[in-house]
Design an enzyme around this catalytic site. Structure first.
Site, PDB file in Angstrom:
ATOM      1  N   CYS A 151       0.800  -1.357   0.002  1.00  0.00           N
ATOM      2  CA  CYS A 151      -0.017   0.134  -0.097  1.00  0.00           C
ATOM      3  C   CYS A 151       0.910   1.557   0.127  1.00  0.00           C
ATOM      4  O   CYS A 151       0.654   2.477  -0.643  1.00  0.00           O
ATOM      5  CB  CYS A 151      -0.901  -0.013   1.344  1.00  0.00           C
ATOM      6  SG  CYS A 151      -1.800  -1.400   1.449  1.00  0.00           S
TER       7      CYS A 151
HETATM    8  C1  BEZ Z   1       0.538  -4.626   2.078  1.00  0.00           C
HETATM    9  O1  BEZ Z   1      -0.134  -3.493   1.407  1.00  0.00           O
HETATM   10  O2  BEZ Z   1       1.751  -4.740   1.679  1.00  0.00           O
HETATM   11  C2  BEZ Z   1      -0.351  -5.769   2.245  1.00  0.00           C
HETATM   12  C3  BEZ Z   1      -1.347  -5.482   3.088  1.00  0.00           C
HETATM   13  C4  BEZ Z   1      -2.198  -6.934   3.250  1.00  0.00           C
HETATM   14  C5  BEZ Z   1      -1.703  -7.884   3.054  1.00  0.00           C
HETATM   15  C6  BEZ Z   1      -0.687  -8.278   2.326  1.00  0.00           C
HETATM   16  C7  BEZ Z   1      -0.015  -7.071   1.896  1.00  0.00           C
END
Ligand code: BEZ
Length: 211
Positions: free
Chosen positions: A45
Site C-alpha cells: 500500500c
Molecule cells: C501490503 O500492502 O503490503 C499488504 C497488505 C495486506 C496484506 C498483504 C500485503
C-alpha cells in the site's frame, strides 16, 4: 449484489484526511478514481499511494480526481503519510477516506471475508461526471496495482465516449484504433474521411481521430 458498469456510484458522507466529504459533491464535474487498500503501514500500500501521488498530474490532465480508502482512522492515515513521502519520494496529494465503520466498503463491496480479515481488498472504481461507474477492478492484497493501466483505461473511455471507435489490445494514446463493428462503411466514411484499413469486415483500423 455487486456494482456493475453503468450503475450510479453510491453516494456517501465520509471523514477523510482532507475533511468530511459528500462523495458526489466532491466529484463535482470531474471524473473520479476511488481505490481501496487493505491497511495503513503496510508495504505494498505504501508503494501504491506513493506512485498514485507521483501520477497525480496525469490524473489532473484527464480531469480525474483521486481518492483512496481503507478501514483505518484519519489519525492513522495522517501518521502514515510521512512514511509514504520518506520512502516513495512523493507526498500524498489526494484525500484518503477513513472507513472505520466500513460503510463505504460495504456499499462498494470492497470486503472479501475469504481473504481472512475485515479489511478492504484492492478495488478500483472509475466514475464519470454523471456519477456512473465506468470501470471496476479487484486485485488480491498481495498484488500491487499498475496505475499506468488505470490512466490508459481513462484515455480509452474518454476517447471512445466521443468517437465510434474501440481501442485494441495494449492500445495507448496515439496508436491506431478500431472502428466499431456496428458502423457501416458508408457511415464510417463520414466519420473517418482519411480512411481505414480493412483486415476483416469486422476489423477496420484507423488512426486515432482526436489527434
Ligand atoms: C501490503 O500492502 O503490503 C499488504 C497488505 C495486506 C496484506 C498483504 C500485503
Amino acid at each position: 449484489m455487486s456494482l456493475r458498469l453503468g450503475d450510479t456510484a453510491p453516494d456517501f458522507t465520509a471523514e477523510t484526511t482532507e475533511g468530511k466529504i459528500r462523495f458526489h459533491d466532491w466529484i463535482g464535474d470531474s471524473w473520479a478514481m476511488l481505490f481501496s487498500h487493505p491497511a495503513d503501514f503496510t508495504p505494498v500500500c505504501t508503494t501504491e499511494l506513493g506512485e498514485t501521488a507521483r501520477l497525480k498530474r496525469e490524473f489532473d490532465q484527464r480531469n480525474c480526481k483521486v481518492i483512496a480508502l481503507s478501514v483505518d482512522s484519519v489519525a492513522d492515515h495522517k501518521a502514515w503519510l510521512g512514511d509514504i513521502e520518506e520512502t516513495q519520494g512523493c507526498a500524498v496529494n489526494f484525500p484518503i477516506i477513513a472507513d472505520t465503520d466500513r460503510q463505504v466498503s460495504h456499499l462498494y463491496d470492497m470486503l472479501h471475508p475469504g481473504e481472512g480479515d475485515a479489511s478492504t481488498v484492492r478495488s478500483v472504481f472509475l466514475i464519470d461526471p454523471r456519477k456512473k461507474i465506468r470501470m471496476t477492478l479487484t486485485y488480491p492484497k498481495s498484488a500491487g496495482r499498475n496505475f499506468d493501466e488505470i490512466l490508459r483505461v481513462i484515455d480509452s473511455i474518454q476517447l471512445t465516449d466521443g468517437y465510434q471507435v474501440a481501442t485494441p489490445v495494449n492500445w495507448k494514446q496515439g496508436d491506431d484504433v478500431i472502428i466499431v463493428p456496428n458502423l457501416s462503411d458508408e457511415e464510417a466514411k463520414q466519420q473517418f474521411p482519411h480512411g481505414w484499413k480493412t483486415l476483416k469486415p469486422y476489423l477496420r483500423v484507423t488512426r486515432q481521430p482526436n489527434l
